[in-house]
Design an enzyme around this catalytic site. Structure first.
Site, PDB file in Angstrom:
ATOM      1  N   ARG A  30      -3.149   6.380  -0.280  1.00  0.00           N
ATOM      2  CA  ARG A  30      -3.965   7.242   0.735  1.00  0.00           C
ATOM      3  C   ARG A  30      -2.563   7.879   1.632  1.00  0.00           C
ATOM      4  NH1 ARG A  30      -8.676   3.970   3.410  1.00  0.00           N
ATOM      5  NH2 ARG A  30      -6.600   2.198   3.373  1.00  0.00           N
ATOM      6  N   ARG A  73      -6.904  11.589  -7.715  1.00  0.00           N
ATOM      7  CA  ARG A  73      -7.830  10.831  -7.221  1.00  0.00           C
ATOM      8  C   ARG A  73      -9.176  11.751  -6.903  1.00  0.00           C
ATOM      9  NH1 ARG A  73      -8.586   5.884  -4.624  1.00  0.00           N
ATOM     10  NH2 ARG A  73     -10.715   6.715  -5.049  1.00  0.00           N
ATOM     11  N   ASP A 105      -6.663  -3.960  -8.102  1.00  0.00           N
ATOM     12  CA  ASP A 105      -7.602  -3.400  -6.297  1.00  0.00           C
ATOM     13  C   ASP A 105      -7.560  -4.599  -7.058  1.00  0.00           C
ATOM     14  OD1 ASP A 105     -10.127  -4.536  -4.974  1.00  0.00           O
ATOM     15  OD2 ASP A 105      -8.970  -2.567  -3.758  1.00  0.00           O
ATOM     16  N   ARG A 164       0.859  -1.236   0.165  1.00  0.00           N
ATOM     17  CA  ARG A 164      -0.081   0.357  -0.025  1.00  0.00           C
ATOM     18  C   ARG A 164       0.515   1.589   0.335  1.00  0.00           C
ATOM     19  NH1 ARG A 164      -4.265  -1.540   4.235  1.00  0.00           N
ATOM     20  NH2 ARG A 164      -5.574  -3.387   3.555  1.00  0.00           N
ATOM     21  N   TYR A 186     -15.001 -12.621  -0.049  1.00  0.00           N
ATOM     22  CA  TYR A 186     -15.970 -11.736  -0.076  1.00  0.00           C
ATOM     23  C   TYR A 186     -17.416 -11.931  -0.925  1.00  0.00           C
ATOM     24  CZ  TYR A 186     -12.837  -8.359   1.213  1.00  0.00           C
ATOM     25  OH  TYR A 186     -11.592  -7.185   2.057  1.00  0.00           O
TER      26      TYR A 186
END
Length: 353
Positions: free
Chosen positions: A41, A50, A86, A37, A161
């Site tokens: 962010r 973004r 992702d 990551r 998921y």
């Protein structure tokens, strides 16, 4: 089944890089470090590009995905880019109704819980993966001698998921299905394995120099369930890329008890989360494979002397393994100060391999 002559691993651009050398158990010119990551962010430049663009949409715009992948390499001087995407992108590209809901995570339009649900799943096609190939090619062109790592979600995590329809804390749905309806479970994990395997293969063929399979939720499983109900699907995913000659990494969180089984699905490197010291991980693996990890992300916000001592401890513990690539024991927390990551990279590079 080999990579093209113009691939960075084949034409000499990345074959002798610190990352690939360490992944292959050699002595690198400097200690390689990258962060899971690292693109995302924690970086103000990421938040800027973004703005107003949804997560999955940003993954599927080749120029944007490439730019986001390159940002931390420019900023931190890390030894690899990790492809910005992702794990549910293969589902989206196959035509499954899935979205990333801010503050929640991947949410499916309808969960997949019956044999009929699995039979109705659309198949991922090679054509659908074109935006992924384009993004990788654009990125590799810019990276030069710095390798790009491709990645995919492991079948258990994808299936978890899909059965729950959204993120879950204990993964009761998939853990029930694997025993209550083993045929449907196998069909679902085979579907997920092929989608992930094709996704990873597209990245490697387009120019990524290594591949990592992430099993975010495998830590919810005991060893017997993992070995019997999950490992075969992970091996199937890796079959799609095994003959290419690019090093393959397997990482999961909470998987200290599963490390040998995760190695045995057929990988070159095992990622270790922050819960287990690397020297103990190496002992459990019999000194057979290079390791990746495992700075505790929580310490990125600790005072520098505390973090520095911890990083040096990770380097010392990793020295016992046949090779060591420094990483976090999970992803970069969003609130991390980017300056700290740059400082960690400088510290790692300052210690002789």
């Amino acid at each position: 089944m080999t990579l093209s002559a113009s691939h960075p691993l084949m034409d000499g651009r990345t074959a002798d890089s610190p990352l690939i050398t360490a992944y292959r158990g050699g002595t690198p010119s400097r200690r390689p470090v990258w962060f899971m990551r690292q693109a995302g962010r924690s970086l103000p430049e990421y938040r800027k590009v973004r703005e107003g663009i949804g997560m999955l949409e940003s993954c599927l715009q080749p120029e944007l995905a490439s730019e986001i992948t390159l940002q931390p390499v420019r900023r931190h001087d890390v030894d690899a880019g990790i492809f910005f995407s992702d794990i549910v992108i293969p589902l989206k590209l196959a035509g499954v109704d899935v979205d990333i809901v801010p503050g929640v995570g991947p949410v499916l339009g309808a969960p997949v819980r019956t044999a009929a649900d699995v039979a109705a799943l659309p198949r991922l096609t090679e054509e659908a993966l074109e935006p992924i190939r384009q993004a990788v090619a654009l990125t590799v062109e810019q990276l030069g001698s710095t390798p790009l790592i491709g990645f995919a979600g492991a079948p258990f995590t994808l299936a978890a998921y899909m059965v729950e329809g959204k993120p879950s804390r204990d993964h009761l749905g998939p853990r029930t299905m694997m025993h209550a309806d083993p045929e449907t479970w196998k069909a679902l994990t085979d579907w997920a394995a092929d989608a992930s395997g094709m996704f990873l293969r597209a990245q490697l063929e387009a120019g990524a120099s290594a591949g990592q399979l992430f099993d975010s939720w495998a830590g919810s499983l005991g060893l017997k369930d993992y070995t019997e109900k999950v490992a075969p699907a992970s091996a199937r995913a890796l079959e799609h890329v095994r003959g290419l000659g690019a090093p393959l990494v397997h990482f999961g969180t909470g998987t200290s008890e599963l490390l040998a089984a995760m190695r045995d699905v057929g990988v070159d490197v095992v990622g270790v989360d922050y819960r287990l010291p690397l020297d103990e991980a190496n002992r459990r693996l019999g000194g057979t494979v290079p390791l990746q990890g495992n700075i505790d992300p929580a310490l990125l916000s600790a005072p520098w002397p505390v973090l520095e001592a911890h990083v040096r401890g990770v380097l010392a513990a990793g020295a016992s393994a046949p090779g060591h690539v420094v990483n976090l024991g999970h992803g970069v927390p969003p609130e991390t100060d980017p300056e700290i990551l740059t400082r960690v990279v400088e510290l790692v590079h300052s210690v002789e391999p």
